[in-house]
Design a protein around this motif. Structure first.
Motif, PDB file in Angstrom:
ATOM      1  N   SER A 240       0.833  -1.202   0.000  1.00 13.23           N
ATOM      2  CA  SER A 240       0.000   0.000   0.000  1.00 13.23           C
ATOM      3  C   SER A 240       0.866   1.249   0.000  1.00 13.23           C
ATOM      4  O   SER A 240       2.084   1.186   0.178  1.00 13.23           O
ATOM      5  N   ALA A 241       0.223   2.379  -0.188  1.00 10.52           N
ATOM      6  CA  ALA A 241       0.970   3.634  -0.207  1.00 10.52           C
ATOM      7  C   ALA A 241       0.073   4.795   0.170  1.00 10.52           C
ATOM      8  O   ALA A 241      -1.149   4.753   0.012  1.00 10.52           O
ATOM      9  N   LEU A 242       0.701   5.830   0.688  1.00  2.82           N
ATOM     10  CA  LEU A 242       0.055   7.121   0.857  1.00  2.82           C
ATOM     11  C   LEU A 242       0.685   8.058  -0.169  1.00  2.82           C
ATOM     12  O   LEU A 242       1.853   7.907  -0.541  1.00  2.82           O
ATOM     13  N   SER A 243      -0.095   8.992  -0.659  1.00  4.77           N
ATOM     14  CA  SER A 243       0.428  10.000  -1.575  1.00  4.77           C
ATOM     15  C   SER A 243      -0.300  11.306  -1.326  1.00  4.77           C
ATOM     16  O   SER A 243      -1.432  11.325  -0.837  1.00  4.77           O
ATOM     17  N   LEU A 244       0.370  12.405  -1.657  1.00  2.00           N
ATOM     18  CA  LEU A 244      -0.245  13.705  -1.418  1.00  2.00           C
ATOM     19  C   LEU A 244       0.332  14.745  -2.361  1.00  2.00           C
ATOM     20  O   LEU A 244       1.446  14.611  -2.862  1.00  2.00           O
ATOM     21  N   THR A 245      -0.476  15.766  -2.626  1.00  2.00           N
ATOM     22  CA  THR A 245       0.002  17.005  -3.232  1.00  2.00           C
ATOM     23  C   THR A 245      -0.266  18.119  -2.240  1.00  2.00           C
ATOM     24  O   THR A 245      -1.274  18.101  -1.526  1.00  2.00           O
ATOM     25  N   ASN A 246       0.638  19.086  -2.186  1.00  2.00           N
ATOM     26  CA  ASN A 246       0.524  20.178  -1.228  1.00  2.00           C
ATOM     27  C   ASN A 246       1.060  21.444  -1.871  1.00  2.00           C
ATOM     28  O   ASN A 246       2.204  21.474  -2.318  1.00  2.00           O
ATOM     29  N   GLY A 247       0.230  22.478  -1.949  1.00  2.00           N
ATOM     30  CA  GLY A 247       0.705  23.743  -2.484  1.00  2.00           C
ATOM     31  C   GLY A 247      -0.395  24.548  -3.132  1.00  2.00           C
ATOM     32  O   GLY A 247      -1.584  24.299  -2.910  1.00  2.00           O
ATOM     33  N   GLY A 248      -0.002  25.519  -3.940  1.00  2.00           N
ATOM     34  CA  GLY A 248      -0.967  26.377  -4.601  1.00  2.00           C
ATOM     35  C   GLY A 248      -0.289  27.620  -5.135  1.00  2.00           C
ATOM     36  O   GLY A 248       0.938  27.711  -5.203  1.00  2.00           O
ATOM     37  N   LEU A 249      -1.092  28.616  -5.504  1.00  2.00           N
ATOM     38  CA  LEU A 249      -0.554  29.856  -6.054  1.00  2.00           C
ATOM     39  C   LEU A 249       0.130  30.689  -4.981  1.00  2.00           C
ATOM     40  O   LEU A 249       0.880  31.612  -5.298  1.00  2.00           O
ATOM     41  N   GLY A 250      -0.115  30.375  -3.712  1.00  2.00           N
ATOM     42  CA  GLY A 250       0.564  31.082  -2.628  1.00  2.00           C
ATOM     43  C   GLY A 250       1.838  30.396  -2.194  1.00  2.00           C
ATOM     44  O   GLY A 250       2.471  30.816  -1.226  1.00  2.00           O
ATOM     45  N   GLY A 251       2.244  29.327  -2.877  1.00  2.00           N
ATOM     46  CA  GLY A 251       3.453  28.599  -2.510  1.00  2.00           C
ATOM     47  C   GLY A 251       3.123  27.335  -1.748  1.00  2.00           C
ATOM     48  O   GLY A 251       1.971  26.898  -1.676  1.00  2.00           O
ATOM     49  N   THR A 252       4.141  26.716  -1.168  1.00  2.00           N
ATOM     50  CA  THR A 252       3.957  25.498  -0.409  1.00  2.00           C
ATOM     51  C   THR A 252       4.866  25.489   0.796  1.00  2.00           C
ATOM     52  O   THR A 252       5.972  26.048   0.752  1.00  2.00           O
ATOM     53  N   GLU A 253       4.409  24.898   1.898  1.00  4.90           N
ATOM     54  CA  GLU A 253       5.236  24.730   3.084  1.00  4.90           C
ATOM     55  C   GLU A 253       5.651  23.267   3.154  1.00  4.90           C
ATOM     56  O   GLU A 253       4.827  22.389   3.435  1.00  4.90           O
TER      57      GLU A 253
END
Length: 282
Positions: A240-253
């Motif tokens: 199994s796996a976890l996956s994610l996207t994180n960010g946007g037009l304001g940047g990403t932390e």
């Protein structure tokens, strides 16, 4: 000047959940909820689906001993906003930049040599848009999303079973993209041109294998300057796996990406071991 993204109120399809906000370099070692039909629902399920055998896609014939997550297990393995920080809340809509920027075509002429790499970069953009960079889950999956209104960012988080061989092949492909793609030009449906950069990012040493990428799209959107910055992270635990996207037009932390990876891996390991994940410390 960063142009804030706009929210598009929209029901989410069965194949997709997007979280929305208002509208680094290191090396990955390459080594929520089933999907929802409504943005108000924090988690959703993914039906079993065959996977095409091609570069950048998970293998269609994983081992028959794959440990497929149940819907309840996938939901239990999801993180909550308490794992991320007080600024994160449940997602309420779809970011306009998802269609206007990620639904773009690679300009093959931007590849002076190795023009065949343009196809791999197109698969990257297509995978970010369709939210299936790890391929199609073999059984139930879970998706959840969060908004960070302080930073105009969003996070989409998924847990599913794919099969060890399929995941390792996909992680290996992802690890090649910083070299294959590096920097190229993409054009959206309205003719807006974006300079796209792909770099590898360092993830916490969690799970059995992992890969991190950062994708930056810098250019103009309908005449105004814009920069979209997205972290992508994936961690394999067994089949199994976890996956994610994180960010946007304001940047990403990136810190939020790391927090999600650490908390999510622990929860997924507990679920696969037949344990109830420890309550999130708010």
């Amino acid at each position: 000047m960063i142009r804030p993204s706009c929210l598009v109120a929209s029901a989410l399809t069965a194949g997709m959940l997007l979280s929305t906000a208002a509208c680094s370099n290191g090396g990955g070692d390459g080594s929520g909820s089933a999907r929802t039909d409504s943005p108000a629902s924090p988690a959703s399920t993914v039906p079993a689906s065959p996977v095409a055998e091609e570069p950048g896609a998970a293998s269609a014939s994983p081992s028959p001993s794959v440990r497929e997550l149940t819907e309840a297990e996938a939901r239990a393995a999801l993180i909550t906003n308490s794992d991320l920080g007080s600024q994160w809340t449940e997602s309420k809509g779809v970011a306009a930049w998802h269609d206007t920027l990620l639904k773009s075509k690679v300009d093959a002429s931007s590849f002076i040599t190795d023009k065949g790499n343009a196809q791999q970069c197109q698969k990257l953009l297509d995978g970010l848009y369709s939210e299936d960079l790890l391929g199609k889950p073999r059984g139930a999956g879970a998706v959840t999303g969060f908004d960070d209104s302080d930073n105009n960012a969003q996070m989409r988080y998924e847990v599913a079973s794919y099969g060890k061989n399929a995941l390792d092949a996909q992680l290996k492909w992802l690890s090649t993209l910083p070299d294959l793609c590096d920097q190229f030009t993409a054009v959206n449906g309205k003719g807006d041109r974006q300079t796209v950069q792909v770099i590898e990012t360092q993830l916490p040493h969690e799970g059995d294998a992992r890969q991190g990428l950062r994708v930056t799209m810098n250019g103009k959107l309908e005449g105004d300057p814009d920069t979209l910055t997205l972290d992508f992270a994936a961690v394999r635990v067994g089949d199994s796996a976890l996956s994610l996207t994180n960010g946007g037009l304001g940047g990403t932390e990136h810190q939020s990406t790391e927090q999600a990876v650490q908390a999510g891996t622990s929860r997924l390991q507990d679920v696969l071991a037949g344990k109830s994940p420890a309550p999130t410390q708010g």
